[in-house]
Design a protein around this motif. Structure first.
Motif, PDB file in Angstrom:
ATOM      1  N   VAL A 658      51.864  44.485  37.993  1.00  0.00           N
ATOM      2  CA  VAL A 658      50.419  44.445  38.197  1.00  0.00           C
ATOM      3  C   VAL A 658      49.726  45.495  37.339  1.00  0.00           C
ATOM      4  O   VAL A 658      50.131  46.666  37.305  1.00  0.00           O
ATOM      5  N   ASN A 659      48.679  45.059  36.660  1.00  0.00           N
ATOM      6  CA  ASN A 659      47.748  45.950  35.977  1.00  0.00           C
ATOM      7  C   ASN A 659      46.438  45.837  36.755  1.00  0.00           C
ATOM      8  O   ASN A 659      45.701  44.858  36.618  1.00  0.00           O
ATOM      9  N   THR A 660      46.160  46.816  37.615  1.00  0.00           N
ATOM     10  CA  THR A 660      45.083  46.640  38.603  1.00  0.00           C
ATOM     11  C   THR A 660      43.716  46.447  37.963  1.00  0.00           C
ATOM     12  O   THR A 660      42.873  45.727  38.503  1.00  0.00           O
ATOM     13  N   ARG A 661      43.455  47.068  36.798  1.00  0.00           N
ATOM     14  CA  ARG A 661      42.123  46.993  36.182  1.00  0.00           C
ATOM     15  C   ARG A 661      42.142  46.342  34.799  1.00  0.00           C
ATOM     16  O   ARG A 661      41.159  46.409  34.066  1.00  0.00           O
ATOM     17  N   GLY A 662      43.278  45.800  34.417  1.00  0.00           N
ATOM     18  CA  GLY A 662      43.350  45.134  33.124  1.00  0.00           C
ATOM     19  C   GLY A 662      43.283  46.088  31.949  1.00  0.00           C
ATOM     20  O   GLY A 662      42.860  45.713  30.851  1.00  0.00           O
ATOM     21  N   THR A 663      43.693  47.313  32.160  1.00  0.00           N
ATOM     22  CA  THR A 663      43.635  48.318  31.095  1.00  0.00           C
ATOM     23  C   THR A 663      44.515  47.907  29.929  1.00  0.00           C
ATOM     24  O   THR A 663      45.674  47.525  30.107  1.00  0.00           O
ATOM     25  N   SER A 664      43.986  48.016  28.718  1.00  0.00           N
ATOM     26  CA  SER A 664      44.747  47.578  27.542  1.00  0.00           C
ATOM     27  C   SER A 664      45.709  48.636  27.042  1.00  0.00           C
ATOM     28  O   SER A 664      46.661  48.329  26.329  1.00  0.00           O
ATOM     29  N   PRO A 683      38.087  45.735  35.380  1.00  0.00           N
ATOM     30  CA  PRO A 683      37.329  46.878  35.919  1.00  0.00           C
ATOM     31  C   PRO A 683      36.327  46.468  36.993  1.00  0.00           C
ATOM     32  O   PRO A 683      36.087  47.214  37.947  1.00  0.00           O
ATOM     33  N   ASP A 684      35.762  45.263  36.853  1.00  0.00           N
ATOM     34  CA  ASP A 684      34.780  44.796  37.837  1.00  0.00           C
ATOM     35  C   ASP A 684      35.448  44.256  39.096  1.00  0.00           C
ATOM     36  O   ASP A 684      34.895  44.350  40.195  1.00  0.00           O
ATOM     37  N   LYS A 685      36.619  43.655  38.939  1.00  0.00           N
ATOM     38  CA  LYS A 685      37.326  43.073  40.084  1.00  0.00           C
ATOM     39  C   LYS A 685      38.772  43.561  40.069  1.00  0.00           C
ATOM     40  O   LYS A 685      39.697  42.805  39.750  1.00  0.00           O
ATOM     41  N   PRO A 686      38.976  44.852  40.417  1.00  0.00           N
ATOM     42  CA  PRO A 686      40.349  45.384  40.423  1.00  0.00           C
ATOM     43  C   PRO A 686      41.181  44.753  41.534  1.00  0.00           C
ATOM     44  O   PRO A 686      40.647  44.321  42.561  1.00  0.00           O
ATOM     45  N   ILE A 687      42.472  44.717  41.311  1.00  0.00           N
ATOM     46  CA  ILE A 687      43.391  44.192  42.324  1.00  0.00           C
ATOM     47  C   ILE A 687      43.615  45.274  43.375  1.00  0.00           C
ATOM     48  O   ILE A 687      43.979  46.405  43.045  1.00  0.00           O
TER      49      ILE A 687
END
Length: 735
Positions: A658-664, A683-687
């Motif tokens: 899992v990448n909670t915030r989609g960080t690249s 960032p707008d919809k973190p897991i």
């Protein structure tokens, strides 16, 4: 009917009255007058007087078979000069135990040292001593003359030692003081000096002309700092160092110092040599101790052993209400061949050995006790069905609790228990392999303990069928490397152990390049451990399988760890594997000693029974199922080349990266690794996976059951059940 009820009530009262009269109650008070008989009006002065009175009552028939006894111990200090011992004759029964109970928790102290009067510490007037002291400390250091207190002479420190130094040791206001050292513990670089150039490793050189060089001998190294020139080496200066490995500490005396060559030569060899080669930092580290010239910080002390002069630098704004010189070199409490005795709410402190020793005991319980300020370990248990419950153990020179017992060969359980204990600030003298809890044998139970603040392991274990459940562990392996919070290793036969629902977080960083601090470390082909439902947060490598087999990794939640899982194949590549010339690596021989191909072993551990016909060097039968890896910064799963080739033999399914915030950047994913699914938030919809700390400083776990169950069938972890809890003995939790 009313008559019948009256008869039953009368009978019950009669039975209770008879039982109360049959049981024995004795009283102890530290400042009682002489000639006490143990009654409440005339209590005994010493605890052993009550023990002896119970023995006499048994012998003369006053204390009947099946009746118990309770010793009520009033607040006070009970100084002892030898172990408080119990044997077979002191036993009770499960229904009627013998109980030694402090009447007020935390106010009854059994002490193995001498209390010193703060007024006996006076300013230093000896000109020679003042000259040796740092100028900034000369008007602050105080001295106490021990000539009238200590009979005989104080022993000198050995040329080299690992673990407990020669006593005594100084404790002030309930804490151990620091033997004068450099660099200071609170100094830059964590209180360590370092070097990176060696003159003589001290390892045998078979080609050397000098016969002494052809065997293990004292080493020497370059130290580019003039500090040692100010030390009086004739009086003895010792260095505690990690000389080659970050998992092997030893204290060695300085033999000499060459100021021109900037060379320190040691007085004794180190088993691994000096900078003999290691996996970790290239530089080595040490600190100097027992140095009068470095007595320059509050809390430091120094003992002139010949002149019996104790020098101490007190805290300037703190009154010393308690000063104890720990001298007793025996356990404070010692039980052998004893059954069903309980100790409640006692403080056992200030000894230069271990606190409690239980040998071949059954049904002994320590509950609500404090075991602290000891040069060696806290509590050693060897027997069956003994319990250490809701105790506080801290300021220990070596380990916290050690559990032994059971029959490994027959797989007979001991069922010794360490439950709801708070263990911290241990390993003060022996910096490595002195864990908070050690478990071996068969069937030890370790539940709901909180273990923290130590240089090395929290739990070190071996043996079979041990359970480690709902423990919280943090700030351990703080100064060591190639180590783990949970550690076991180099054994095929340590089978059937379960590590379940533990919370492991905020470990020491170790060497950043190698990420060599682990949450669970199954080292050197160790096999047969089940790691299930644990939470790992900010550890180095969360779980490491070092070449072993039959290690199910199930339903764990790994959060913010550089490397989530490590599996390697060292059994296939290391030359010492099963080598008859390497005793600790004789894996097959260790199994043969257990009759592993015959019942009960062959029935309980079928894979082990046929291992030699089943590619024994390969890390097989390690199912990796339903684990969640969240925001791993380096690798989700580190698998070496051989392991990758063996993946068809691995049961690896339903794992989630899992990448909670989609960080690249800074978050690793699995790149289509077998058995893994990648999941990214934004960032707008973190897991919603992770940990937060509430206003009371308590961790709260966010584990979205609907998300995880839908994705991989993850079973929620009972996070609120982990760690210490309140009971009759632990009435408040540590802050």
């Amino acid at each position: 009917m009313n008559v019948f009820r009256f008869f039953l009530t009368s009978l019950m009262v009669c039975c209770l009255t008879c039982r109360t009269q049959a049981d024995l109650n004795l009283y102890v008070k530290a400042d009682a007058g002489p000639g006490g008989d143990g009654s409440q009006a005339k209590p005994f002065r010493q605890i052993e007087q009550a023990r002896d009175a119970i023995r006499r009552s048994r012998q003369n028939g006053q204390l009947k078979v099946g009746a118990g006894a309770t010793v009520h111990i009033q607040p006070g200090v009970y100084q002892i000069t030898k172990s408080l011992e119990f044997n077979k004759t002191d036993s009770g029964t499960a229904e009627a135990p013998i109980v030694f109970r402090a009447t007020h928790q935390g106010q009854t102290l059994i002490q193995g040292g001498v209390s010193l009067d703060p007024a006996s510490f006076q300013p230093v007037t000896d000109a020679a001593i003042l000259k040796r002291l740092p100028a900034s400390a000369r008007d602050k250091v105080r001295v106490c003359d021990l000539s009238s207190i200590a009979a005989g002479s104080f022993a000198e420190l050995k040329r080299s030692y690992r673990g407990v130094p020669v006593g005594p040791w100084l404790y002030v206001n309930g804490a151990p003081m620091t033997l004068a050292r450099w660099p200071n513990a609170a100094a830059d670089h964590g209180g360590w000096a370092s070097f990176s150039k060696v003159v003589d490793k001290g390892l045998p050189d078979p080609k050397a002309e000098d016969p002494e060089q052809r065997k293990l001998h004292p080493g020497a190294f370059i130290f580019d700092d003039p500090r040692p020139a100010r030390w009086n080496l004739k009086d003895g200066v010792w260095l505690l160092g990690y000389w080659t490995h970050d998992w092997s500490d030893e204290v060695i005396r300085i033999a000499d110092y060459d100021a021109k060559q900037k060379t320190i030569r040691l007085a004794a060899p180190h088993n691994y040599g000096i900078m003999g080669g290691t996996w970790g930092s290239k530089s080595r580290r040490f600190f100097a101790l027992n140095v009068l010239e470095e007595l320059d910080a509050p809390g430091e002390w120094y003992l002139d052993r010949r002149q019996k002069q104790l020098y101490f630098y007190p805290e300037q704004n703190q009154q010393a209400t308690s000063i104890v010189l720990a001298t007793l070199t025996q356990p404070l409490l010692k039980l052998q061949d004893t059954q069903h005795v309980r100790f409640e709410n006692l403080n056992l402190e200030y000894g230069h050995s271990e606190g409690v020793s239980l040998k071949n005991t059954t049904g002994i319980e320590l509950a609500g006790c404090v075991v602290a300020n000891l040069a060696s370990g806290g509590i050693s248990v060897n027997g069956k069905q003994n319990t250490i419950r809701s105790c506080d153990l801290y300021h220990l020179g070596t380990r916290g609790i050690a559990l032994y017992g059971g029959d490994r060969k027959q797989l007979t359980r001991a069922d010794n228990r360490a439950i709801n204990n708070h263990i911290h600030h241990y390993g003060l003298f022996q910096r490595t392999y002195a864990p908070g809890i050690y478990a071996n044998g068969c069937g030890q139970i370790v539940q709901n303990n909180c273990i923290h603040d130590a240089p090395h392991n929290a739990v070190l274990y071996g043996g079979n069928e041990n359970l480690f459940e709902r423990n919280e562990i943090y700030r351990v392996v703080m100064e060591t490397g190639d180590s783990g919070a949970f550690y076991t290793g180099r054994d095929w036969t340590s089978q059937g152990n379960i590590l379940r629902h533990n919370f492991i977080h905020h470990l020491g960083g170790g060497d950043a390049e190698h990420v060599n601090t682990m949450g669970v470390y199954l080292d050197d082909c160790d096999s047969g451990d089940r790691v299930e439902g644990n939470v790992f947060y900010q550890t180095g490598r969360a779980i490491m399988i070092g070449g072993g087999r039959d290690n199910p990794i199930l339903n764990n939640l790994i959060l913010d760890c550089p490397i989530g899982l490590h599996v390697d194949s060292r059994g296939m590549t290391w030359k010492q594997w099963n080598n008859p010339n390497e005793p600790s690596w004789q894996l097959e021989k260790k199994a043969e000693a257990m009759n592993y191909q015959s019942p009960p072993w062959s029935e309980r551990y079928p894979h082990l029974a046929k291992i030699m016909q089943d590619s024994p060097r390969e890390p097989l039968y390690n199912p990796i199922l339903r684990n969640v890896f969240v925001d791993c910064s380096k690798e989700v799963a580190h698998l070496d080349g051989n392991v990758k080739k063996l993946l068809d033999k691995f049961d690896m399914e339903n794992n989630l990266a899992v990448n909670t915030r989609g960080t690249s950047r800074g978050i690793a994913m699995t790149n289509d690794l077998k058995g893994f699914t990648n999941l990214s938030g934004t960032p707008d919809k973190p897991i919603p996976l992770g940990l937060t700390e509430n206003s009371q400083g308590k961790w709260e776990l966010h584990q979205d059951p609907s998300l995880l169950t839908k994705e991989i069938g993850f079973e929620p972890i009972p996070f609120d059940k982990i760690g210490l809890y309140l009971d009759d003995y632990r009435r408040k939790l540590p802050e």
